[in-house]
Design a protein around this motif. Sequence first.
Motif, PDB file in Angstrom:
ATOM      1  N   GLU A  14      46.359 -60.299 -54.871  1.00 10.80           N
ATOM      2  CA  GLU A  14      46.808 -58.998 -55.361  1.00 10.80           C
ATOM      3  C   GLU A  14      45.851 -58.316 -56.328  1.00 10.80           C
ATOM      4  O   GLU A  14      45.663 -57.111 -56.274  1.00 10.80           O
ATOM      5  CB  GLU A  14      48.176 -59.141 -56.024  1.00 10.80           C
ATOM      6  CG  GLU A  14      48.767 -57.805 -56.392  1.00 10.80           C
ATOM      7  CD  GLU A  14      50.192 -57.909 -56.878  1.00 10.80           C
ATOM      8  OE1 GLU A  14      50.748 -56.865 -57.224  1.00 10.80           O
ATOM      9  OE2 GLU A  14      50.761 -59.015 -56.916  1.00 10.80           O
ATOM     10  N   ARG A  62      43.829 -53.401 -57.727  1.00 14.85           N
ATOM     11  CA  ARG A  62      45.064 -53.970 -57.179  1.00 14.85           C
ATOM     12  C   ARG A  62      45.077 -53.720 -55.678  1.00 14.85           C
ATOM     13  O   ARG A  62      44.697 -52.648 -55.222  1.00 14.85           O
ATOM     14  CB  ARG A  62      46.288 -53.340 -57.828  1.00 14.85           C
ATOM     15  CG  ARG A  62      47.568 -54.021 -57.407  1.00 14.85           C
ATOM     16  CD  ARG A  62      48.737 -53.534 -58.201  1.00 14.85           C
ATOM     17  NE  ARG A  62      49.870 -54.412 -57.986  1.00 14.85           N
ATOM     18  CZ  ARG A  62      51.014 -54.295 -58.596  1.00 14.85           C
ATOM     19  NH1 ARG A  62      51.186 -53.342 -59.502  1.00 14.85           N
ATOM     20  NH2 ARG A  62      51.998 -55.125 -58.340  1.00 14.85           N
ATOM     21  N   GLU A  77      49.967 -57.889 -66.776  1.00 17.38           N
ATOM     22  CA  GLU A  77      51.199 -58.628 -66.495  1.00 17.38           C
ATOM     23  C   GLU A  77      51.178 -58.844 -64.984  1.00 17.38           C
ATOM     24  O   GLU A  77      51.548 -57.973 -64.204  1.00 17.38           O
ATOM     25  CB  GLU A  77      52.434 -57.857 -66.920  1.00 17.38           C
ATOM     26  CG  GLU A  77      53.678 -58.700 -66.788  1.00 17.38           C
ATOM     27  CD  GLU A  77      54.875 -58.077 -67.472  1.00 17.38           C
ATOM     28  OE1 GLU A  77      55.964 -58.205 -66.908  1.00 17.38           O
ATOM     29  OE2 GLU A  77      54.713 -57.471 -68.539  1.00 17.38           O
ATOM     30  N   LEU A  78      50.677 -60.013 -64.584  1.00 15.42           N
ATOM     31  CA  LEU A  78      50.475 -60.302 -63.170  1.00 15.42           C
ATOM     32  C   LEU A  78      51.782 -60.565 -62.454  1.00 15.42           C
ATOM     33  O   LEU A  78      52.036 -60.056 -61.381  1.00 15.42           O
ATOM     34  CB  LEU A  78      49.527 -61.483 -62.999  1.00 15.42           C
ATOM     35  CG  LEU A  78      48.154 -61.295 -63.637  1.00 15.42           C
ATOM     36  CD1 LEU A  78      47.337 -62.551 -63.495  1.00 15.42           C
ATOM     37  CD2 LEU A  78      47.441 -60.115 -63.014  1.00 15.42           C
ATOM     38  N   ALA A  79      52.596 -61.404 -63.013  1.00 12.91           N
ATOM     39  CA  ALA A  79      53.917 -61.748 -62.485  1.00 12.91           C
ATOM     40  C   ALA A  79      54.641 -62.453 -63.616  1.00 12.91           C
ATOM     41  O   ALA A  79      54.058 -63.296 -64.294  1.00 12.91           O
ATOM     42  CB  ALA A  79      53.808 -62.653 -61.261  1.00 12.91           C
ATOM     43  N   GLU A  80      55.863 -62.105 -63.838  1.00 16.16           N
ATOM     44  CA  GLU A  80      56.620 -62.710 -64.930  1.00 16.16           C
ATOM     45  C   GLU A  80      56.602 -64.225 -64.796  1.00 16.16           C
ATOM     46  O   GLU A  80      56.815 -64.726 -63.707  1.00 16.16           O
ATOM     47  CB  GLU A  80      58.064 -62.177 -64.883  1.00 16.16           C
ATOM     48  CG  GLU A  80      58.906 -62.567 -66.057  1.00 16.16           C
ATOM     49  CD  GLU A  80      58.385 -61.996 -67.370  1.00 16.16           C
ATOM     50  OE1 GLU A  80      58.437 -62.736 -68.354  1.00 16.16           O
ATOM     51  OE2 GLU A  80      57.909 -60.860 -67.407  1.00 16.16           O
ATOM     52  N   ARG A 115      46.678 -65.269 -58.006  1.00 15.08           N
ATOM     53  CA  ARG A 115      47.172 -63.943 -58.369  1.00 15.08           C
ATOM     54  C   ARG A 115      46.034 -63.010 -58.761  1.00 15.08           C
ATOM     55  O   ARG A 115      46.129 -61.805 -58.593  1.00 15.08           O
ATOM     56  CB  ARG A 115      48.157 -64.035 -59.538  1.00 15.08           C
ATOM     57  CG  ARG A 115      49.366 -64.881 -59.262  1.00 15.08           C
ATOM     58  CD  ARG A 115      50.278 -64.190 -58.262  1.00 15.08           C
ATOM     59  NE  ARG A 115      51.367 -65.069 -57.881  1.00 15.08           N
ATOM     60  CZ  ARG A 115      51.467 -65.663 -56.697  1.00 15.08           C
ATOM     61  NH1 ARG A 115      50.558 -65.471 -55.792  1.00 15.08           N
ATOM     62  NH2 ARG A 115      52.467 -66.450 -56.411  1.00 15.08           N
ATOM     63  N   ARG A 138      51.103 -63.263 -68.427  1.00 16.20           N
ATOM     64  CA  ARG A 138      50.518 -62.098 -69.092  1.00 16.20           C
ATOM     65  C   ARG A 138      49.161 -62.508 -69.635  1.00 16.20           C
ATOM     66  O   ARG A 138      48.951 -63.656 -69.984  1.00 16.20           O
ATOM     67  CB  ARG A 138      51.400 -61.626 -70.230  1.00 16.20           C
ATOM     68  CG  ARG A 138      52.709 -61.090 -69.757  1.00 16.20           C
ATOM     69  CD  ARG A 138      53.499 -60.523 -70.914  1.00 16.20           C
ATOM     70  NE  ARG A 138      54.785 -60.089 -70.413  1.00 16.20           N
ATOM     71  CZ  ARG A 138      55.930 -60.333 -71.009  1.00 16.20           C
ATOM     72  NH1 ARG A 138      55.949 -60.985 -72.145  1.00 16.20           N
ATOM     73  NH2 ARG A 138      57.048 -59.918 -70.482  1.00 16.20           N
TER      74      ARG A 138
END
Length: 118
Positions: A65, A81, A102-105, A37, A108
């Motif tokens: 990303e 990004r 906050e990369l992906a839930e 990520r 963090r």
Amino acid sequence: MTRSSHVRCDDGPRDHRPGRHRGDRLRPAGDEADDVRLVCEVISPSNAATDKVLKMHYYAAADIEWYLLAEQETGTLHLYRRHGRHYREESVTKPGAVLELELAEPVRATIRPEGLVP
């Protein structure tokens, strides 16, 4: 089923030839770019062009990303990004400030520049 996120450190030599970006020392276990990520590079004067241009191109092509560059000389963090096949700068964080990601839930991160570079 859950997948674990492991990072493997490799103290072997680096290979900066075009198309050889997997020679970096820090990479995900299994070298699966789909699982990555965020990539973070600490820039030193001797490799600035490689990190700012060549590696950035390879990571974007691998659909990673987020790309974080930490300037060794100033301690400044540049967060990029991916937009299509290229990165756009999202933020600049100077020493003394805090970068909240906050990369992906539920992933963090709180990063302080002085914690990454001396």
